[in-house]
Design a protein around this motif. Sequence first.
Motif, mmCIF file in Angstrom:
data_model
loop_
_atom_site.group_PDB
_atom_site.id
_atom_site.type_symbol
_atom_site.label_atom_id
_atom_site.label_comp_id
_atom_site.label_asym_id
_atom_site.label_seq_id
_atom_site.Cartn_x
_atom_site.Cartn_y
_atom_site.Cartn_z
ATOM 1 N N PHE A 137 0.817 -1.204 0.000
ATOM 2 C CA PHE A 137 0.000 0.000 0.000
ATOM 3 C C PHE A 137 0.857 1.264 0.000
ATOM 4 N N LEU A 138 1.892 1.293 0.838
ATOM 5 C CA LEU A 138 2.758 2.473 0.883
ATOM 6 C C LEU A 138 3.473 2.677 -0.446
ATOM 7 N N SER A 139 3.963 1.577 -1.045
ATOM 8 C CA SER A 139 4.624 1.695 -2.347
ATOM 9 C C SER A 139 3.649 2.184 -3.402
ATOM 10 N N GLY A 140 2.409 1.685 -3.360
ATOM 11 C CA GLY A 140 1.408 2.128 -4.327
ATOM 12 C C GLY A 140 1.087 3.603 -4.175
ATOM 13 N N ILE A 141 1.027 4.085 -2.934
ATOM 14 C CA ILE A 141 0.745 5.503 -2.706
ATOM 15 C C ILE A 141 1.843 6.377 -3.307
ATOM 16 N N PHE A 142 3.102 6.025 -3.059
ATOM 17 C CA PHE A 142 4.201 6.834 -3.581
ATOM 18 C C PHE A 142 4.306 6.719 -5.101
ATOM 19 N N MET A 143 3.994 5.550 -5.660
ATOM 20 C CA MET A 143 4.009 5.413 -7.119
ATOM 21 C C MET A 143 2.995 6.337 -7.774
ATOM 22 N N ILE A 144 1.821 6.450 -7.161
ATOM 23 C CA ILE A 144 0.788 7.313 -7.724
ATOM 24 C C ILE A 144 1.147 8.776 -7.542
ATOM 25 N N ILE A 145 1.594 9.138 -6.340
ATOM 26 C CA ILE A 145 1.911 10.543 -6.074
ATOM 27 C C ILE A 145 3.072 11.016 -6.943
ATOM 28 N N GLU A 146 4.107 10.188 -7.089
ATOM 29 C CA GLU A 146 5.284 10.574 -7.872
ATOM 30 C C GLU A 146 5.101 10.364 -9.362
ATOM 31 N N ASP A 147 3.968 9.786 -9.770
ATOM 32 C CA ASP A 147 3.675 9.552 -11.185
ATOM 33 C C ASP A 147 4.797 8.758 -11.850
ATOM 34 N N GLN A 148 5.193 7.655 -11.225
ATOM 35 C CA GLN A 148 6.251 6.836 -11.799
ATOM 36 C C GLN A 148 5.782 6.164 -13.084
ATOM 37 N N TYR A 149 4.528 5.802 -13.167
ATOM 38 C CA TYR A 149 3.935 5.269 -14.395
ATOM 39 C C TYR A 149 2.428 5.343 -14.267
ATOM 40 N N GLY A 150 1.748 5.159 -15.389
ATOM 41 C CA GLY A 150 0.297 5.219 -15.409
ATOM 42 C C GLY A 150 -0.258 4.231 -16.409
ATOM 43 N N VAL A 151 -1.574 4.179 -16.493
ATOM 44 C CA VAL A 151 -2.235 3.273 -17.430
ATOM 45 C C VAL A 151 -1.851 3.649 -18.861
ATOM 46 N N GLY A 152 -1.439 2.644 -19.629
ATOM 47 C CA GLY A 152 -1.029 2.878 -21.008
ATOM 48 C C GLY A 152 0.466 2.995 -21.197
ATOM 49 N N ASP A 153 1.228 3.154 -20.108
ATOM 50 C CA ASP A 153 2.680 3.259 -20.220
ATOM 51 C C ASP A 153 3.297 1.876 -20.442
ATOM 52 N N VAL A 154 4.407 1.849 -21.166
ATOM 53 C CA VAL A 154 5.186 0.625 -21.347
ATOM 54 C C VAL A 154 6.327 0.679 -20.348
ATOM 55 N N ILE A 155 6.346 -0.269 -19.405
ATOM 56 C CA ILE A 155 7.326 -0.227 -18.330
ATOM 57 C C ILE A 155 8.075 -1.554 -18.250
ATOM 58 N N ASP A 156 9.259 -1.486 -17.644
ATOM 59 C CA ASP A 156 10.099 -2.650 -17.379
ATOM 60 C C ASP A 156 10.268 -2.740 -15.865
ATOM 61 N N THR A 157 9.682 -3.773 -15.258
ATOM 62 C CA THR A 157 9.747 -3.939 -13.812
ATOM 63 C C THR A 157 10.836 -4.897 -13.374
ATOM 64 N N GLY A 158 11.611 -5.392 -14.325
ATOM 65 C CA GLY A 158 12.638 -6.369 -13.997
ATOM 66 C C GLY A 158 12.141 -7.775 -14.215
ATOM 67 N N GLU A 159 10.980 -8.111 -13.669
ATOM 68 C CA GLU A 159 10.401 -9.439 -13.860
ATOM 69 C C GLU A 159 9.613 -9.530 -15.153
ATOM 70 N N ALA A 160 8.965 -8.442 -15.532
ATOM 71 C CA ALA A 160 8.121 -8.439 -16.732
ATOM 72 C C ALA A 160 8.163 -7.064 -17.366
ATOM 73 N N THR A 161 7.978 -7.049 -18.687
ATOM 74 C CA THR A 161 7.931 -5.811 -19.456
ATOM 75 C C THR A 161 6.660 -5.823 -20.280
ATOM 76 N N GLY A 162 5.897 -4.738 -20.198
ATOM 77 C CA GLY A 162 4.652 -4.695 -20.948
ATOM 78 C C GLY A 162 3.921 -3.385 -20.734
ATOM 79 N N THR A 163 2.673 -3.357 -21.203
ATOM 80 C CA THR A 163 1.829 -2.173 -21.125
ATOM 81 C C THR A 163 0.976 -2.231 -19.866
ATOM 82 N N VAL A 164 0.975 -1.142 -19.105
ATOM 83 C CA VAL A 164 0.212 -1.090 -17.864
ATOM 84 C C VAL A 164 -1.277 -1.017 -18.188
ATOM 85 N N GLU A 165 -2.056 -1.911 -17.609
ATOM 86 C CA GLU A 165 -3.502 -1.919 -17.811
ATOM 87 C C GLU A 165 -4.259 -1.400 -16.600
#
Length: 301
Positions: A137-165
Motif C-alpha cells: 500500500f505504501l509503495s502504491g501511494i508513492f508510485m501514484i503521487i510521484e507519477d512513476q507510471y500510469g495506465v497505457g505506459d510501457v514499463i520494465d519492472t525487472g520481472e516483466a515488461t509490458g503495457t500497464v492496464e
Amino acid sequence: MPRLTNPFTSWDSTVDWLLGPPLRIVLIVVGALLIRWVVHRAVRTVVDNAVERADDHERSSFERMLARATGVDAERRRQRALTMGSLLRSVTTFVIATVALLTVMAELGLPLAPLLASAGVGGVALGFGAQSLVKDFLSGIFMIIEDQYGVGDVIDTGEATGTVEEVTLRVTRLRDASGVVWFIRNGEIIRIGNRSQGWAMATIDIPVASDENPERVIAILRQVVEEVHAEETFATSLLEVPTVAGVESVTGGTMTVRIFAKTRPGEQFAVPREVRERAIRAFDEAGVRGPVVAPFPGPRT
C-alpha cells in the motif's frame, strides 16, 4: 393523595437535556462535515497545482508546446489528478470520521480507554501479520503521487515488461508483448523503467557496401531524414530532425551508418521503419549498393 408533578419542571429538564449532549453531538457531526468539505476543496486545489508544476518542470518548452497543441497528455494528467485526489480525500475522510466518532462516543459517556487499548493491540498484531500488505500500500501511494507510471505506459519492472492496464494501491497489472497478463505487487517492485514518459530515442542502423563513399552515403541519409521530418505524418512524432551520426562499424563487406531519432514515446518503432524504407529507395536512385553477402560454402567433396 397522589403527588402532583410540576409540568414546567419536567419541560425545563427536557430542554436542558436537549441543549446538552444531543446538541453537542449535532454540532460535532455538522463540524465534521464542514471540515471534510474544506479539506476536500483544499486537496483538490493542491493536487491540481502540484500536477501542473510537476508536468511543467519535467518537460522542455518545446515538449510543453507540443503536448498542449496535440492534447496527448491531457487525459494522463486528468487521470493522475483524479487518482491522487481520490486517495487523499479517502484518507482525510477516514481520519475526520474516526475523530468525530470518538468524540460522539465520549459525549454519550461510553468508555474510550478499553476501546483505544484494544485498537492499539489490534494495530500491533495487524502490523506484524500484514507487513507485506502495508508495504504494498505504501509503495502504491508513492508510485501514484510521484507519477512513476500510469495506465497505457510501457514499463520494465525487472520481472516483466509490458503495457500497464491497471494501477491500484496494492498491485500493478500489465500485459507483455505475448499477451500474458502479469500481476505484480507494488512492494516487490525494486526498479521501474518507463518507456513512455518524456521522449524516446530510436537508433537506426543502415548497412551498405563497405567500399561505398561514406560522405556520399551520409549526405543521402541526411536528405532522407530531413524529408521524413518535413512529412506532415511525422510532424508530431519527431521532436527534432534525426541526426546522422556517421559510420558506426565496418565488418567484412558491410559498412553500417547510424542514425539517432528523438521521438515521442511510442513512436520509436514507426519512425525507423519509415527511414529505412526511404533510405532503400534513395540508395536505389543514387546507385548505392547494399552490403556484400558472402556465398554460403557448399559441402566438401
